[in-house]
Each structure stands twice: as structure tokens, then as C-alpha cells.
Design a protein around this motif. Structure first.
Motif, short mmCIF file in Angstrom:
data_model
loop_
_atom_site.label_atom_id
_atom_site.label_comp_id
_atom_site.label_asym_id
_atom_site.label_seq_id
_atom_site.Cartn_x
_atom_site.Cartn_y
_atom_site.Cartn_z
N VAL A 1 0.85 -1.19 0.00
CA VAL A 1 0.00 0.00 0.00
C VAL A 1 0.88 1.23 0.00
O VAL A 1 1.95 1.25 0.62
CB VAL A 1 -0.95 0.01 1.22
CG1 VAL A 1 -0.18 0.01 2.53
CG2 VAL A 1 -1.89 1.21 1.18
N THR A 2 0.45 2.23 -0.73
CA THR A 2 1.09 3.55 -0.68
C THR A 2 0.05 4.53 -0.16
O THR A 2 -0.95 4.80 -0.84
CB THR A 2 1.59 3.99 -2.05
OG1 THR A 2 2.56 3.06 -2.53
CG2 THR A 2 2.21 5.39 -1.98
N LEU A 3 0.26 5.00 1.05
CA LEU A 3 -0.68 5.92 1.69
C LEU A 3 -0.13 7.34 1.60
O LEU A 3 0.93 7.65 2.15
CB LEU A 3 -0.90 5.55 3.15
CG LEU A 3 -1.79 6.51 3.95
CD1 LEU A 3 -3.22 6.48 3.43
CD2 LEU A 3 -1.75 6.20 5.43
N LYS A 4 -0.86 8.17 0.89
CA LYS A 4 -0.51 9.59 0.82
C LYS A 4 -1.45 10.36 1.73
O LYS A 4 -2.66 10.12 1.74
CB LYS A 4 -0.59 10.09 -0.61
CG LYS A 4 0.44 9.44 -1.54
CD LYS A 4 0.39 10.02 -2.94
CE LYS A 4 1.46 9.39 -3.82
NZ LYS A 4 1.44 9.95 -5.21
N SER A 5 -0.88 11.28 2.48
CA SER A 5 -1.66 12.06 3.44
C SER A 5 -1.26 13.52 3.38
O SER A 5 -0.12 13.86 3.05
CB SER A 5 -1.44 11.54 4.87
OG SER A 5 -1.72 10.16 4.99
N THR A 6 -2.21 14.36 3.70
CA THR A 6 -1.93 15.78 3.86
C THR A 6 -1.62 16.03 5.33
O THR A 6 -2.41 15.69 6.21
CB THR A 6 -3.13 16.63 3.43
OG1 THR A 6 -3.45 16.33 2.07
CG2 THR A 6 -2.82 18.11 3.56
N ILE A 7 -0.46 16.62 5.58
CA ILE A 7 0.02 16.81 6.96
C ILE A 7 0.06 18.30 7.27
O ILE A 7 0.52 19.10 6.45
CB ILE A 7 1.43 16.22 7.16
CG1 ILE A 7 1.49 14.77 6.66
CG2 ILE A 7 1.84 16.33 8.61
CD1 ILE A 7 0.65 13.81 7.43
N ALA A 8 -0.45 18.66 8.43
CA ALA A 8 -0.40 20.07 8.85
C ALA A 8 -0.14 20.15 10.34
O ALA A 8 -0.72 19.39 11.13
CB ALA A 8 -1.72 20.77 8.51
N GLU A 9 0.76 21.02 10.72
CA GLU A 9 1.02 21.29 12.14
C GLU A 9 -0.02 22.30 12.60
O GLU A 9 -0.13 23.40 12.05
CB GLU A 9 2.43 21.84 12.34
CG GLU A 9 3.53 20.83 12.13
CD GLU A 9 3.81 19.99 13.37
OE1 GLU A 9 3.39 20.40 14.46
OE2 GLU A 9 4.46 18.94 13.24
N LYS A 10 -0.79 21.94 13.60
CA LYS A 10 -1.82 22.84 14.11
C LYS A 10 -1.80 22.82 15.63
O LYS A 10 -0.92 22.22 16.24
CB LYS A 10 -3.20 22.41 13.59
CG LYS A 10 -3.39 22.60 12.10
CD LYS A 10 -4.85 22.40 11.69
CE LYS A 10 -5.05 22.72 10.21
NZ LYS A 10 -6.48 22.57 9.79
N GLU A 11 -2.76 23.47 16.20
CA GLU A 11 -2.90 23.40 17.65
C GLU A 11 -4.37 23.43 18.02
O GLU A 11 -5.20 23.96 17.28
CB GLU A 11 -2.15 24.54 18.34
CG GLU A 11 -2.61 25.92 17.97
CD GLU A 11 -1.78 27.02 18.61
OE1 GLU A 11 -2.36 28.07 18.94
OE2 GLU A 11 -0.55 26.84 18.79
#
Length: 585
Positions: free
Chosen positions: A299-309
Motif C-alpha cells: 500500500v502507498t498511503l498519501k496524506s496531507t500533513i499540517a502542524e496545528k494546535e
């Protein structure tokens, strides 16, 4: 460590009778505690409670997802309410505790290929499986990772149980059942039998896979074992997922984690020449050995990553005599938010789960603020990221505004019953702590008995925010409405619970409904928890502990022995005979 609970009222007799142990003589309740427990319970206002729920669960708040405009509306609403009541900021000079978080949104077009004996099969996200990552990486790839069936994925030395015995799973994909070995086998001698232990929780299973070095971990879903259907898994794992940063949470993380449906697992095992039911039976017996399957996952899992709080909201009612000691009331304010692109109603309002709990601590805060000045402080904590794995409470426990060795006890309110008055009161995880001995006579005055949850296999004690306090050693009470309804009895109560779980739990239909909600029972439950807190803030002799044999007691004993609170030392000095008796226990 001496037993620290000096019980008041009828609780001492209850402890002795229930536990069959010698109990030191109890000090009489203070004059302040007695009237407080009764005179101000009527200050809880069902109309105010309902209005809080209505606002928090409205479409305007968009399901209260962390990191969204719904969060901003929620935390500002809570701050305004606490300010109106006259409560002080609970985190230094702020009502907010910032919780750094990582937002990960998986590409839901992701597919997984499982190749069994050279024949590939494609699993679709949401329909056949769900996967995610806690690594913070925008792409996680496994290619031809060997599958290993590890039973229930448990390594518990004290149980003489290791599902990973004799196999190296580094770089491999482990497949396992949800719940404990004693559950499906119906063997009461394994773990806690039908009652789920922490080893049965999916959070533990993924952490253990990470400790063992697995590249991926897949849990086989079954509705009975998980206590919820596949739609709950799908809804909970779709859209943005939140986590603490690795720097704030050192727990091990498997690179790829997820679930597969029972149907897909059955096909997988059949293709591998195995029977899923037979493997479940084998995994529920001592001596089980992991099985390497003739299968590989890619599997190739692509994700959108964001640093938040996100933010926990904390408000303090200072104590007059022991302000450094505090009782914590807590509830999680977050829910699943708005699922863009989903047909029909796509706002997960979370009215019962958990606008009711937040409304509950608001009502208790206001009532307590109007009453006699408490001797100890009361800290009201509305935490974030519960739905993402109890992350807001985990962060608070790591960064407490009141030290844990000065936190007398925690009262958690999560998903209150709205089905009406009951003859019983459910203590989730009943038999854990002496907090129950304060609650028991209160419930009896209401004409009610304490009972354990109707489905102990669901592991509900490990599924709400008090559990992070428990793991750290702080006694925690999690009580909820009973099932023996005054109107309709147990059959009606169980039917109401089933209806909620099947039609509203983690679904858009969990909405405030003034036409069907029966708040008389809700307020009765709230009054009982209010009185527990009143006893603890007005009687500084009360220091509840875990019952003997409880796994969390050692942590509590250690922290209290290292730095005993002044009120505990004063109580022991005033009653040296009691202190000597306690020291022997």
C-alpha cells in the motif's frame, strides 16, 4: 503507602462491607460537607443544561472538530461561560491550554493490495479497510510486506501471555483480533474474561506493534468484539485525524495502522488455507503461536500533513483552605466535525457525545460557585482531541496545572443518558477505586444502586479521558446513567442504549432533540456526581485511593509517599491510631 481515604458519612461502612477488609475508623463529615451535599443540588438547572447542549450541538458549531472554526466557537463559548460564573483562569493567567497537534488527512482513494500465494486482491478504503499513519510523513509505503497473524496482539508478562513469542515482525504486517483472549473464547480464566482489559483496546495493540518493530498493523473488526459496527470505524477514521506531536508523546508508533472488515479477513484466511473461526479459537488458548501467512501486503498511503494546535479549556474555583489541592471535573468538548463531500447531513453534531458532558461540568461549576466557598479548589477541564485517542487529556496529564499529587480525584462526564430516571447508576469499570465509596451512599439516598456497565466487554473504562489520569495514578470516577428505567425497566433501558449505538453514536443523527430527551434522569445523574465533588472539596480528610490489587494503585502510592499533601499529614497527625492502622494495610 498508607491507605489515604478517610471516609465520611456511611461510606466507611460501605467500604468494609463491600471489600471485606478491615477499614480504619472514619472521621465524621465536616459541618461544611453535610449541608453542601444537599442544599445546592437543586441549583442544577435543566433548562440551562439543555441550552448549553443546544448551542454546542448546533449546526453553527459544525461538529466541534479540533482545528476548525467549530473549535473557535466552542472554546470561546466555554471561556465566556466560566467568566460569567466568576471562575478564574485554570492555566496560570489563561483559560486555555494550547495542545500542539498534528493533523493528518489520508487520501481516501487509497487501496491496499493483498497477494496470497501469487493471487492479488484489492481492498478499498472505507469499504474493505481503513488505514492511517501517526508518523507525520506525507507518504508511507509498504511493498510486499509479509503478513503475520499474532492472535490478539498482546504481550502481557504478568498474564504469562505473549502473542509475539518466537517471531520477529520487524518490517512485517501484523494482523490481529480486537478485544482480549478471554472474550471470544468465553474463558473467564483468561485476562478478565468478558471484561475488556487495556490489552483489548486498539490503541494498545497498535502501540505494541510499534514496540515490536512492525511496518504495519491491521485489526480484524467484528461488531461484538469492538462493541460497535464497521460504520463507526469508517466514520472515525475518515477525514482529518489528529495526534500529538512525537515530541509531546513518546509512545511507540507503527508506521501504518488500520482495520480490515471481518468479511475481508475471512476471505484472506480462506485464501491462505486457514479458517478464521478456527484461528480465533486457537488465539484464545494459552500456548498460541503466531502464524506467518502466505500473503504479502502493499500500500502507498498519501496524506496531507499540517502542524496545528487545539486547546483545552480550564477554569478554577479556588479553595479557601487548601487551594493547592483540587478536585477535577472533566469532559471532552470535541467531536467528529463536518465531513465535506459526504451526501446528506454531513455534520456530526455530537449532542450526547459529548455536549451533554460539557453542559454537565458547566452546570456543576455554576452551582458550586454559588455555594459555600470550598476548602479545596475545583478545577473544571474541557479537553480536546478525545475522539482522536484521548489526546487532550494525555497532554494535560503530562502538563498539569495542578500537580497530580495534589489532585484529589477526577470525575469524568462523557455522553450522559437522556433516557429518563433509573433505579440504578452505572459505574464504568466498577470495582476500581474508593471514589465509588463516596458515590454509593449518595446513590442510595436517591434510591439507586451502583452497577457495572451492561457491556463490560466494550472496554469503556479505557475509552474516555479519565483513563490518562488513571494510568498516572490519580483515582478517577466515570459514572453514567443506569439501564433499569423507572418507565419500562431494564428492557427499555437496554433498548434505548442499543438504539443510540446503532443510529446515533458517531453519526450525524446525534443531535439535540427536546421532544424525546428526558432530562429528569440526566439531572439526577448529574446531582450524584455533583455531590461526590462537594464531599471532596469540603472535607479535606478525604483522599481516595485505588482499591488493593488495582494496577494503578502503585503509581498513586509512590507519588503520595514521595510528597505527602499537607492535609493528609494533618489528618494522620490528628489520628495517629488510624494512621498506624492504615500503614499496615
Amino acid at each position: 503507602m498508607p491507605k489515604t481515604l478517610l471516609l465520611s458519612l456511611a461510606a466507611a461502612a460501605a467500604l468494609s462491607a463491600c471489600k471485606g477488609e478491615e477499614t480504619p475508623a472514619a472521621k465524621p463529615a465536616t459541618d461544611a460537607a453535610k449541608p453542601a451535599a444537599f442544599a445546592f443540588k437543586d441549583a442544577l438547572d435543566p433548562a440551562d443544561f439543555a441550552e448549553h447542549v443546544r448551542v454546542l450541538a448546533s449546526d453553527e458549531f459544525e461538529g466541534r472538530a479540533p482545528g476548525t472554526p467549530g473549535e473557535e466557537k466552542t472554546v470561546q463559548y466555554l471561556k465566556a461561560q466560566f467568566e460569567r460564573m466568576g471562575l478564574k483562569p485554570g492555566n496560570g493567567d489563561s483559560y486555555f491550554q494550547v495542545v500542539p497537534m498534528m493533523e493528518t488527512t489520508a487520501d481516501e482513494s487509497t487501496t491496499m493490495t493483498i497477494d496470497v500465494k501469487g493471487t492479488p486482491r484489492t481492498l478499498k478504503f472505507g469499504t474493505d479497510m481503513v488505514v492511517g499513519t501517526r508518523t507525520g510523513q506525507p507518504e508511507v509505503k509498504i511493498d510486499g510486506s509479509e503478513l503475520v497473524f499474532v492472535g490478539y496482539g498482546v504481550d502481557a508478562p504478568e498474564q504469562n501471555w505473549n502473542d509475539y513469542a518466537g517471531v520477529d515482525v520487524k518490517g512485517k504486517t501484523v494482523v490481529m483480533f480486537v478485544n482480549d483472549p478471554g472474550f471470544h473464547s468465553k474463558d473467564a480464566t483468561l485476562f478478565d474474561g468478558n471484561r475488556m482489559t487495556y490489552y483489548g483496546r486498539w490503541t494498545y495493540k497498535f502501540e505494541e506493534a510499534g514496540r515490536k518493530g512492525a511496518a504495519a498493523a491491521l485489526i480484524i473488526h467484528d461488531t461484538e468484539g469492538a462493541s460497535y459496527g464497521w460504520d463507526v470505524v469508517k466514520n472515525s477514521w475518515s477525514g482529518a485525524q489528529y495526534d500529538l506531536r512525537a515530541a509531546d508523546d513518546p509512545a511507540p508508533r507503527v508506521p501504518l495502522q488500520g482495520w480490515i472488515t471481518g468479511e475481508q479477513a475471512k476471505t484472506l484466511f480462506a485464501d491462505a488455507g486457514l479458517d478464521l473461526d478456527a484461528m480465533r479459537a486457537a488465539a484464545g488458548k494459552r500456548g498460541f503461536k503466531p502464524v506467518t501467512l502466505p500473503a504479502k501486503a502493499s500500500v502507498t498511503l498519501k496524506s496531507t500533513i499540517a502542524e496545528k494546535e487545539s486547546r483545552n479549556v480550564l477554569a478554577l474555583l479556588p479553595g479557601s483552605e487548601r487551594p493547592e489541592e483540587a478536585v477535577v471535573y472533566m469532559a471532552h468538548w470535541d467531536h467528529l466535525g463536518k465531513h465535506d463531500g459526504e451526501e446528506g447531513d454531513n455534520i456530526y453534531n455530537g449532542a450526547v457525545d459529548n455536549a451533554t458532558g460539557v453542559a454537565g461540568i458547566l452546570e456543576i461549576a455554576e452551582a458550586m460557585a454559588k455555594g459555600p466557598k470550598p476548602k479545596r479548589s475545583a478545577l473544571f477541564v474541557a479537553v480536546t482531541l478525545e475522539e482522536s485517542g484521548l489526546l487532550g487529556s494525555k497532554y494535560y496529564v503530562a502538563h498539569p496545572s495542578i500537580p497530580l499529587d495534589r489532585t484529589v480525584g477526577v470525575i469524568n462526564i462523557d455522553a450522559m443518558s437522556v433516557s429518563g430516571r433509573t433505579r440504578d447508576l452505572t459505574v464504568v469499570g466498577k470495582g476500581n477505586s474508593e471514589m465509588e465509596d463516596i458515590l454509593k451512599p449518595i446513590a442510595e439516598r436517591q434510591g439507586r444502586t451502583l452497577v457495572e456497565e451492561s457491556n463490560p466487554a466494550g472496554g469503556y473504562y479505557f475509552r474516555s479521558d479519565h483513563f490518562n489520569f488513571a494510568k498516572a495514578g490519580v483515582p478517577a470516577l466515570y459514572a453514567d446513567g443506569g439501564t433499569d428505567l423507572m418507565e419500562g425497566g431494564t428492557a427499555a433501558g437496554e433498548a434505548a442504549g442499543k438504539d443510540y449505538n446503532e443510529h446515533r453514536y458517531h453519526k450525524p443523527d446525534d443531535e439535540y432533540d427536546p421532544a424525546t430527551w428526558k432530562l429528569d434522569g440526566t439531572m439526577q445523574d448529574l446531582a450524584s456526581l455533583f455531590e461526590v465533588g462537594l464531599a471532596l472539596v469540603h472535607d479535606t480528610n478525604l483522599w481516595p485511593n485505588w482499591y488493593k490489587g488495582n494496577p494503578f494503585r502503585a503509581a498513586r502510592d509512590a507519588m503520595m509517599a514521595a510528597n505527602p499533601p499537607a492535609s493528609l499529614k494533618a489528618a494522620q497527625a490528628a489520628s495517629p491510631t488510624d494512621a498506624a492502622a492504615q500503614a499496615k494495610q
